[in-house]
Design an enzyme around this catalytic site. Structure first.
Site, PDB file in Angstrom:
ATOM      1  N   HIS A 163      16.975  51.643  48.049  1.00  0.00           N
ATOM      2  CA  HIS A 163      17.013  52.852  47.226  1.00  0.00           C
ATOM      3  C   HIS A 163      17.323  53.911  48.072  1.00  0.00           C
ATOM      4  O   HIS A 163      16.431  54.384  49.174  1.00  0.00           O
ATOM      5  CB  HIS A 163      15.507  53.194  46.722  1.00  0.00           C
ATOM      6  CG  HIS A 163      15.054  52.173  45.585  1.00  0.00           C
ATOM      7  ND1 HIS A 163      13.574  52.270  45.180  1.00  0.00           N
ATOM      8  CD2 HIS A 163      15.834  51.278  44.806  1.00  0.00           C
ATOM      9  CE1 HIS A 163      13.558  51.519  44.238  1.00  0.00           C
ATOM     10  NE2 HIS A 163      14.718  51.011  44.052  1.00  0.00           N
ATOM     11  N   TYR A 199      14.424  62.158  38.970  1.00  0.00           N
ATOM     12  CA  TYR A 199      13.862  61.079  39.173  1.00  0.00           C
ATOM     13  C   TYR A 199      14.363  60.083  40.340  1.00  0.00           C
ATOM     14  O   TYR A 199      15.320  60.327  40.725  1.00  0.00           O
ATOM     15  CB  TYR A 199      14.075  59.712  37.850  1.00  0.00           C
ATOM     16  CG  TYR A 199      14.089  58.401  38.243  1.00  0.00           C
ATOM     17  CD1 TYR A 199      14.988  57.654  38.850  1.00  0.00           C
ATOM     18  CD2 TYR A 199      12.606  57.834  38.630  1.00  0.00           C
ATOM     19  CE1 TYR A 199      14.940  56.350  39.192  1.00  0.00           C
ATOM     20  CE2 TYR A 199      12.513  56.653  38.995  1.00  0.00           C
ATOM     21  CZ  TYR A 199      13.435  55.782  39.449  1.00  0.00           C
ATOM     22  OH  TYR A 199      13.421  54.590  39.723  1.00  0.00           O
ATOM     23  N   ASP A 246      19.976  55.064  38.454  1.00  0.00           N
ATOM     24  CA  ASP A 246      19.206  54.950  37.524  1.00  0.00           C
ATOM     25  C   ASP A 246      18.774  56.162  36.984  1.00  0.00           C
ATOM     26  O   ASP A 246      18.522  57.389  37.318  1.00  0.00           O
ATOM     27  CB  ASP A 246      17.712  54.511  38.086  1.00  0.00           C
ATOM     28  CG  ASP A 246      16.724  54.146  36.863  1.00  0.00           C
ATOM     29  OD1 ASP A 246      15.663  53.357  37.294  1.00  0.00           O
ATOM     30  OD2 ASP A 246      16.888  54.177  35.617  1.00  0.00           O
ATOM     31  N   HIS A 248      17.273  56.372  33.991  1.00  0.00           N
ATOM     32  CA  HIS A 248      15.657  56.361  33.696  1.00  0.00           C
ATOM     33  C   HIS A 248      15.607  57.214  32.211  1.00  0.00           C
ATOM     34  O   HIS A 248      14.397  57.750  32.157  1.00  0.00           O
ATOM     35  CB  HIS A 248      14.818  57.226  34.797  1.00  0.00           C
ATOM     36  CG  HIS A 248      13.578  56.542  35.354  1.00  0.00           C
ATOM     37  ND1 HIS A 248      12.274  56.894  34.822  1.00  0.00           N
ATOM     38  CD2 HIS A 248      13.325  55.557  36.084  1.00  0.00           C
ATOM     39  CE1 HIS A 248      11.442  56.409  35.183  1.00  0.00           C
ATOM     40  NE2 HIS A 248      11.811  55.341  35.973  1.00  0.00           N
ATOM     41  N   GLU A 272      21.552  52.257  35.117  1.00  0.00           N
ATOM     42  CA  GLU A 272      20.434  51.837  34.361  1.00  0.00           C
ATOM     43  C   GLU A 272      19.858  52.767  33.732  1.00  0.00           C
ATOM     44  O   GLU A 272      19.815  54.083  33.774  1.00  0.00           O
ATOM     45  CB  GLU A 272      19.517  51.214  35.750  1.00  0.00           C
ATOM     46  CG  GLU A 272      18.301  50.880  35.281  1.00  0.00           C
ATOM     47  CD  GLU A 272      17.106  50.843  36.729  1.00  0.00           C
ATOM     48  OE1 GLU A 272      15.938  50.503  36.165  1.00  0.00           O
ATOM     49  OE2 GLU A 272      17.543  50.737  37.370  1.00  0.00           O
ATOM     50  N   GLU A 298      13.354  47.329  32.126  1.00  0.00           N
ATOM     51  CA  GLU A 298      12.142  47.385  32.853  1.00  0.00           C
ATOM     52  C   GLU A 298      10.763  47.743  31.927  1.00  0.00           C
ATOM     53  O   GLU A 298       9.687  47.545  32.129  1.00  0.00           O
ATOM     54  CB  GLU A 298      12.083  48.365  34.118  1.00  0.00           C
ATOM     55  CG  GLU A 298      12.364  49.773  33.746  1.00  0.00           C
ATOM     56  CD  GLU A 298      12.248  50.494  35.011  1.00  0.00           C
ATOM     57  OE1 GLU A 298      11.480  51.369  35.025  1.00  0.00           O
ATOM     58  OE2 GLU A 298      13.483  50.287  35.661  1.00  0.00           O
ATOM     59  N   ARG A 319      16.918  43.681  33.188  1.00  0.00           N
ATOM     60  CA  ARG A 319      16.176  44.032  34.133  1.00  0.00           C
ATOM     61  C   ARG A 319      14.718  44.247  33.959  1.00  0.00           C
ATOM     62  O   ARG A 319      13.916  45.120  34.231  1.00  0.00           O
ATOM     63  CB  ARG A 319      16.631  45.563  34.477  1.00  0.00           C
ATOM     64  CG  ARG A 319      17.357  45.685  36.012  1.00  0.00           C
ATOM     65  CD  ARG A 319      17.578  46.917  36.367  1.00  0.00           C
ATOM     66  NE  ARG A 319      16.466  47.755  36.798  1.00  0.00           N
ATOM     67  CZ  ARG A 319      15.840  47.529  37.957  1.00  0.00           C
ATOM     68  NH1 ARG A 319      15.797  46.645  38.343  1.00  0.00           N
ATOM     69  NH2 ARG A 319      14.823  48.476  38.233  1.00  0.00           N
ATOM     70  N   HIS A 348      13.114  43.861  37.761  1.00  0.00           N
ATOM     71  CA  HIS A 348      12.422  45.053  38.100  1.00  0.00           C
ATOM     72  C   HIS A 348      11.638  44.915  39.551  1.00  0.00           C
ATOM     73  O   HIS A 348      10.808  43.750  39.331  1.00  0.00           O
ATOM     74  CB  HIS A 348      11.431  45.647  37.083  1.00  0.00           C
ATOM     75  CG  HIS A 348      11.223  46.973  37.402  1.00  0.00           C
ATOM     76  ND1 HIS A 348       9.963  47.611  37.272  1.00  0.00           N
ATOM     77  CD2 HIS A 348      11.859  48.113  37.854  1.00  0.00           C
ATOM     78  CE1 HIS A 348       9.865  48.673  37.338  1.00  0.00           C
ATOM     79  NE2 HIS A 348      10.912  49.339  37.709  1.00  0.00           N
ATOM     80  N   GLU A 375      16.432  44.122  42.881  1.00  0.00           N
ATOM     81  CA  GLU A 375      15.715  45.086  43.362  1.00  0.00           C
ATOM     82  C   GLU A 375      14.951  45.111  44.657  1.00  0.00           C
ATOM     83  O   GLU A 375      13.954  44.259  44.432  1.00  0.00           O
ATOM     84  CB  GLU A 375      15.247  46.104  42.207  1.00  0.00           C
ATOM     85  CG  GLU A 375      14.625  47.586  42.790  1.00  0.00           C
ATOM     86  CD  GLU A 375      13.935  48.391  41.539  1.00  0.00           C
ATOM     87  OE1 GLU A 375      13.762  49.653  41.803  1.00  0.00           O
ATOM     88  OE2 GLU A 375      13.559  47.669  40.526  1.00  0.00           O
TER      89      GLU A 375
HETATM   90  C1  GCO Z   1      12.923  51.248  39.098  1.00  0.00           C
HETATM   91  C2  GCO Z   1      12.103  52.244  38.110  1.00  0.00           C
HETATM   92  C3  GCO Z   1      10.981  52.642  38.933  1.00  0.00           C
HETATM   93  C4  GCO Z   1       9.771  52.777  37.814  1.00  0.00           C
HETATM   94  C5  GCO Z   1       8.521  52.599  38.313  1.00  0.00           C
HETATM   95  C6  GCO Z   1       7.427  52.784  37.028  1.00  0.00           C
HETATM   96  O1  GCO Z   1      14.334  51.278  38.635  1.00  0.00           O
HETATM   97  O2  GCO Z   1      12.605  50.889  40.190  1.00  0.00           O
HETATM   98  O3  GCO Z   1      12.715  52.819  37.404  1.00  0.00           O
HETATM   99  O4  GCO Z   1      11.016  53.479  39.620  1.00  0.00           O
HETATM  100  O5  GCO Z   1       9.841  54.250  37.533  1.00  0.00           O
HETATM  101  O6  GCO Z   1       8.498  50.995  38.532  1.00  0.00           O
HETATM  102  O7  GCO Z   1       6.076  52.784  37.559  1.00  0.00           O
HETATM  103 MG    MG Z   2      14.541  51.985  36.810  1.00  0.00          MG
END
Ligand code: GCO
Ligand code: MG
Length: 448
Positions: A163, A199, A246, A248, A272, A298, A319, A348, A375
């Protein structure tokens, strides 16, 4: 006198050892399968509640009736961790005690159906904790890592992404270069939005003007900044590094279709969660209009969510958060189904998955032909103080360890040093690990 009569006479005489050859063979097979040990029974089901990294990680421990034979499983739903604990202790524990510990799929189906209503985050995580613990027990009993139980490796290690994030572009580029210098070939890039709650990255600058005083997020502002980010990253980092991002699920589906088209020129490894689970039908429109690689999953808890996306090849990477789907057993099946449609896996793997869960991820990664990427999130000192045997990261690859089961031992005294709530501050603490609100300028709630 028929055989049954004969047997009754013998057993009456206390000498009931007369067995047919086949019965004899079956019995020795049973002893052989469990190396001479009888099938282990579930004696106790416990939940280890620990938060060494400031995220609540419920981990299930199953103790069997065989001394020293126990197993661990990840049940991590950090935003509602306190609800997972009674789901295990009050419902699964009385349901499981006395049951054989070596009939994993049967036990999974029994738990899954025992609540009648099913496929929810709390119950699936509780089931996952038990499921993964049973796989751990079977590996310990067999004296081999779980990846050997499920057919062995198809690759040595799992290629991971790290990340990279920052308040501004230079910080993100710096962070990405740091990962690349450690051998990572895949990097997720997220940048802050001045005055807003983006995010995956901190926000710089003072809060933008809004009709409320809480955290603000404006999709159109974010989209323009993200497109700029990819431009800067390609220019500064080159074309070789695989870039991931991501969304999100924070933008409207109409914007998602346009955004997926606009990022196409940056050849992302995957984009993502450009849509939320409630809007997955829009993937058909995105697919019709661009070739951007898409990942999703996720937030999925139900087969109704992942099956159509895989079967219609509407995504490129599935994912799923393994414990949100109910554990290792269902995710092996999802990986096998996805292989038929050449959809790859990208389980995830953030900080709110326990090291036991990361072992399950790494195991799924090295045994599935259709692996895509994993990840990665680092295991800080406190996590390693509690969880001994975390998967090993080297040159951007994650390796499950070769010890029996998941190869993890938990120091329960150390775990107790970091109880739920440890390291939480502000609304995170007030909301018991749950999330607060993020709203648009006009006050409308957004999906986070
Ligand atoms: C990712 C996810 C996380 C989530 C988190 C929620 O791609 O790793 O989006 O960042 O936001 O796991 O608790
Ligand atoms: Mg994510």
């Amino acid at each position: 006198m028929n055989r049954r009569k004969l047997f009754q006479v013998f057993s009456a005489l206390g000498g009931a050892t007369l067995m047919t050859k086949r019965e004899g063979a079956a019995q020795s097979q049973v002893t052989r399968a469990t190396r001479g040990m009888p099938s282990p029974k579930i004696k106790d089901v416990q939940v280890i509640q620990t938060a060494p990294a400031g995220l609540r990680l419920p981990v299930v421990k199953i103790v069997t009736d065989q001394d020293g034979l126990y197993g661990y499983g990840c049940a991590c739903f950090t935003q509602r961790a306190d609800l997972v604990v009674p789901a295990v202790e009050r419902y699964l524990r009385p349901f499981l005690i006395g049951k054989p510990a070596d009939r994993i799929d049967d036990t999974w189906q029994a738990m899954y159906n025992s609540s009648y209503w099913r496929n929810g985050p709390v119950l699936n995580n509780a089931i996952s904790g038990v499921d993964q613990a049973l796989w751990d027990i079977k590996g310990r009993q067999a004296g081999m890592p779980v990846y050997q139980l499920v057919g062995g490796k198809v690759r040595e290690g799992a290629d991971c992404y790290g990340h990279a994030s920052g308040e501004d572009f230079p910080q993100v580029v710096e962070s990405a270069k740091e990962y690349m210098s450690r051998g990572f070939r895949h990097v997720r890039v997220q940048v802050g939005i001045p005055g807003m709650a983006g995010y995956g990255s901190r926000a710089g600058g003072s809060q933008v003007k809004a009709l409320h005083s809480g955290p603000v997020f404006e999709p159109a502002v974010y989209i323009r900044r993200a497109l700029k980010l990819f431009e800067v990253c390609r220019k500064e980092l080159g074309d070789e590094v695989e870039l991931l991002h991501d969304v999100h699920e924070r933008i409207h589906p109409t914007q998602a279709v346009q955004f997926a088209k606009d990022v196409e020129k940056f050849h992302l490894f995957f984009l993502e969660d450009v849509l939320s689970p409630e809007d997955i039908a829009w993937f058909r429109l995105i697919r019709q209009q661009c070739a951007t690689a898409l990942s999703m999953g996720e937030l999925f808890n139900s087969p109704h969510e992942w099956t159509p996306l895989i079967a219609e090849r509407l995504i490129d990477y599935i994912r799923i958060h393994v414990s949100q789907a109910g554990g290792f057993t269902p995710c092996r099946k999802i990986a096998a189904m996805a292989e038929q449609f050449n959809v790859r896996t990208a389980w995830h793997g953030p900080g709110d998955v326990s090291p036991v869960g990361h072992c399950a991820n790494a195991t799924l990664d090295v045994v599935a032909y259709n692996f895509g990427v994993q990840e990665y999130s680092p295991f800080n000192e406190r996590l390693q103080e509690v969880f001994h045997g975390c998967p090993v990261m080297k040159d951007g690859y994650l390796y499950p360890n070769d010890a029996p089961g998941w190869g993890i031992e938990i120091d329960e005294k150390a775990a107790a040093k970091y109880p739920f709530g440890y390291g939480e501050r502000g609304s995170h603490k007030d909301l018991n690990g749950g999330w607060g609100e993020v709203r648009k300028r006009d006050g409308q709630i957004i999906k986070q």
